[in-house]
Every structure is written in C-alpha cells, then in structure tokens.
Design a protein around this motif. Sequence first.
Motif, PDB file in Angstrom:
ATOM      1  N   THR A  67     181.380  -3.968  30.638  1.00  0.00           N
ATOM      2  CA  THR A  67     180.680  -5.158  29.935  1.00  0.00           C
ATOM      3  C   THR A  67     181.323  -6.182  30.488  1.00  0.00           C
ATOM      4  O   THR A  67     182.541  -6.249  30.980  1.00  0.00           O
ATOM      5  N   LYS A  85     181.854 -10.567  29.703  1.00  0.00           N
ATOM      6  CA  LYS A  85     181.347 -11.782  28.668  1.00  0.00           C
ATOM      7  C   LYS A  85     180.643 -12.640  29.215  1.00  0.00           C
ATOM      8  O   LYS A  85     180.468 -12.965  30.250  1.00  0.00           O
ATOM      9  N   VAL A  92     177.241 -11.540  29.735  1.00  0.00           N
ATOM     10  CA  VAL A  92     176.116 -10.689  29.819  1.00  0.00           C
ATOM     11  C   VAL A  92     175.909  -9.923  28.730  1.00  0.00           C
ATOM     12  O   VAL A  92     177.010  -9.391  28.067  1.00  0.00           O
ATOM     13  N   ASP A  93     174.663  -9.874  28.043  1.00  0.00           N
ATOM     14  CA  ASP A  93     174.309  -9.317  26.851  1.00  0.00           C
ATOM     15  C   ASP A  93     174.186  -7.863  27.038  1.00  0.00           C
ATOM     16  O   ASP A  93     173.453  -7.500  26.038  1.00  0.00           O
ATOM     17  N   ARG A  94     174.610  -7.142  27.999  1.00  0.00           N
ATOM     18  CA  ARG A  94     174.116  -5.586  28.062  1.00  0.00           C
ATOM     19  C   ARG A  94     175.160  -4.885  28.853  1.00  0.00           C
ATOM     20  O   ARG A  94     176.075  -5.650  29.333  1.00  0.00           O
ATOM     21  N   SER A  95     175.457  -3.774  28.357  1.00  0.00           N
ATOM     22  CA  SER A  95     176.437  -2.956  29.325  1.00  0.00           C
ATOM     23  C   SER A  95     175.809  -2.677  30.633  1.00  0.00           C
ATOM     24  O   SER A  95     174.526  -2.417  30.950  1.00  0.00           O
TER      25      SER A  95
END
Length: 68
Positions: free
Chosen positions: A17, A19, A21-24
Amino acid sequence: MPERSSENSVRFRGAFTLKGVDRSLPAGVYRIVTEEAALDDISFIAYQRVSTSIVVPIGEGSEEIAPI
C-alpha cells in the motif's frame, strides 16, 4: 532552471500500500520517475531532486502517478 528526469524499475514481491493510493497494489514491476532541477548561482553543475513518483497501472492502458 533546466530540469532532467530519470526512470528506474522496482519489483515488489508482495502486495503493498501507498499513502495517497486508496487500494492495495499487487506485486509486480513498477516504474519510478525522479525529477531534478539544476541549481543556479554555483560554479559547477549540480541538481536537486524535485520529486519522486511511482507509476501505478489503473486499468487497460491507463496509469496513475503517485508521489512517494
């Protein structure tokens, strides 16, 4: 101020992940882009890093640039 850019690749062996970026993100090879600007008013050529980003694929032929 002249700028230059360099590009490298990094391989992640597992999902990760970032910081901002809203996804794995899946394991794989990612491009890293570094932007540098020339320093003025000195007697030799020198550059200062301005930004470093990772290029993240987001779909077929699309990509997102995320600062790191």
